[in-house]
Design a protein around this motif. Structure first.
Motif, PDB file in Angstrom:
ATOM      1  N   TYR A 226       0.857  -1.111   0.073  1.00  0.00           N
ATOM      2  CA  TYR A 226      -0.056  -0.106  -0.074  1.00  0.00           C
ATOM      3  C   TYR A 226       0.718   1.134  -0.159  1.00  0.00           C
ATOM      4  O   TYR A 226       0.472   2.213  -0.849  1.00  0.00           O
ATOM      5  CB  TYR A 226      -0.808   0.016   1.122  1.00  0.00           C
ATOM      6  CG  TYR A 226      -2.141   1.058   1.089  1.00  0.00           C
ATOM      7  CD1 TYR A 226      -3.192   0.717   0.978  1.00  0.00           C
ATOM      8  CD2 TYR A 226      -1.713   2.394   1.554  1.00  0.00           C
ATOM      9  CE1 TYR A 226      -4.245   1.662   0.684  1.00  0.00           C
ATOM     10  CE2 TYR A 226      -2.705   3.569   1.458  1.00  0.00           C
ATOM     11  CZ  TYR A 226      -4.002   3.054   1.103  1.00  0.00           C
ATOM     12  OH  TYR A 226      -5.103   3.938   0.971  1.00  0.00           O
ATOM     13  N   PRO A 236       1.769  -2.000  -9.739  1.00  0.00           N
ATOM     14  CA  PRO A 236       1.370  -3.201  -8.996  1.00  0.00           C
ATOM     15  C   PRO A 236       2.388  -4.142  -9.604  1.00  0.00           C
ATOM     16  O   PRO A 236       2.823  -5.220  -8.862  1.00  0.00           O
ATOM     17  CB  PRO A 236       0.018  -3.652  -9.258  1.00  0.00           C
ATOM     18  CG  PRO A 236      -0.906  -2.354  -9.547  1.00  0.00           C
ATOM     19  CD  PRO A 236       0.189  -1.289  -9.937  1.00  0.00           C
ATOM     20  N   PHE A 255      -5.099  -7.947  -1.667  1.00  0.00           N
ATOM     21  CA  PHE A 255      -4.911  -6.460  -1.355  1.00  0.00           C
ATOM     22  C   PHE A 255      -6.595  -5.883  -1.272  1.00  0.00           C
ATOM     23  O   PHE A 255      -6.688  -5.176  -0.453  1.00  0.00           O
ATOM     24  CB  PHE A 255      -4.236  -5.838  -2.415  1.00  0.00           C
ATOM     25  CG  PHE A 255      -3.832  -4.528  -2.446  1.00  0.00           C
ATOM     26  CD1 PHE A 255      -2.753  -3.879  -1.890  1.00  0.00           C
ATOM     27  CD2 PHE A 255      -4.877  -3.274  -2.542  1.00  0.00           C
ATOM     28  CE1 PHE A 255      -2.505  -2.468  -1.430  1.00  0.00           C
ATOM     29  CE2 PHE A 255      -4.627  -2.068  -2.342  1.00  0.00           C
ATOM     30  CZ  PHE A 255      -3.366  -1.616  -1.887  1.00  0.00           C
ATOM     31  N   PRO A 263      -5.248  -2.882  -6.167  1.00  0.00           N
ATOM     32  CA  PRO A 263      -3.949  -1.905  -6.168  1.00  0.00           C
ATOM     33  C   PRO A 263      -4.153  -1.091  -7.602  1.00  0.00           C
ATOM     34  O   PRO A 263      -3.743   0.228  -7.431  1.00  0.00           O
ATOM     35  CB  PRO A 263      -2.995  -3.155  -6.462  1.00  0.00           C
ATOM     36  CG  PRO A 263      -3.600  -4.357  -6.099  1.00  0.00           C
ATOM     37  CD  PRO A 263      -5.057  -4.277  -6.245  1.00  0.00           C
TER      38      PRO A 263
END
Length: 267
Positions: A226, A236, A255, A263
């Protein structure tokens, strides 16, 4: 992906990766002396990133945690000569040598870029890979002994690494895990590196973190991802391998489960 490894012996190999990249989280049982013929490698440690390219020579000590990402470069495969400097072989080498261990040397990657003695030694084994039949062990042993002798000549402190046969001692679990959570190692290996059996590792982990290693590791890796996505604006595809995931789709699923967004929505 085509990966070709040719072995002279179990301790000397010629390795080639022809596809886009190859990634692994590693802890070697032997010291690894590596010479780059072509391609590029990114090696990620807890607080350092190394890039190695054609002509570079480096030594990875045993029991060192690292994420290694190998790339072809300029149309050439990722190709290396690798020598395993095993504990067994090093014990025989050092049994008749008096050494003065001055201090404990930091566990890190040692670079010997373009050193002519080492390069000549490692290049000299390449023609042997085309031989038919078994490579004589006595000649392989001479080549590895030559490499060790050259390392000792060009780095006077290398004995502190090569002649250290100690097993990992018990270390502080919290600081070790906070430093090394991004390396996708089997739990047994993490236990070994902290000086614990698997059962002791799991018991101590639950005591300190009030959860299982697997759950904690996933949470920490996603936290780091993150930060890399939101603050560093990385993509990503450039993040998931470095934070300890093996598969982009699994990373994206985990995620979104943790943060409620994919992401790509952070870009």
């Amino acid at each position: 992906m085509e990966h070709i490894s040719k072995y002279l012996t179990k301790d000397i190999k010629l390795s080639s990766y022809d596809d886009k990249l190859f990634k692994s989280d590693l802890i070697f049982d032997d010291h690894m002396l590596i010479w780059f013929i072509s391609g590029e490698t990114k090696i990620i440690q807890a607080d350092t990133v190394f890039y190695f390219k054609t002509g570079d020579i480096f030594l990875i000590p045993r029991n060192l945690l690292a994420t290694i990402i190998n790339y072809p470069k300029n149309g050439m495969p990722h190709k290396t000569v690798v020598m395993h400097l095993s504990t067994e072989r090093l014990k025989k080498f050092y049994e008749k040598i008096e050494i003065d261990k001055k201090h404990t040397v930091e566990q890190k990657i040692y670079s010997f870029n373009n050193h002519p003695l080492l390069e000549s030694c490692l290049a000299s084994v390449i023609p042997y890979f085309d031989l038919e039949g078994d490579f004589p062990e006595n000649i392989a042993s001479l080549k590895i002994t030559e490499a060790i002798s050259i390392l000792r000549e060009i780095d006077k402190n290398v004995d502190n690494i090569l002649a250290n046969f100690d097993e990992p001692g018990k270390v502080d679990l919290i600081s070790f895990m906070e430093r090394n959570f991004m390396f996708n190692m089997p739990i047994e290996k993490l236990g070994y590196l902290t000086g614990r059996s698997l059962s002791t590792f799991n018991r101590d982990f639950k005591k300190h973190f009030s959860t299982t290693p697997q759950k904690w590791l996933t949470h920490k890796r996603l936290e780091l991802a993150y930060y890399q996505l939101a603050e560093k604006k990385k993509k990503p595809i450039d993040v998931y391998l470095e934070v300890g995931f093996e598969d982009l789709s699994h990373f994206s699923f985990a995620f979104k489960k943790q943060y409620g967004v994919s992401p790509t929505q952070l870009l």
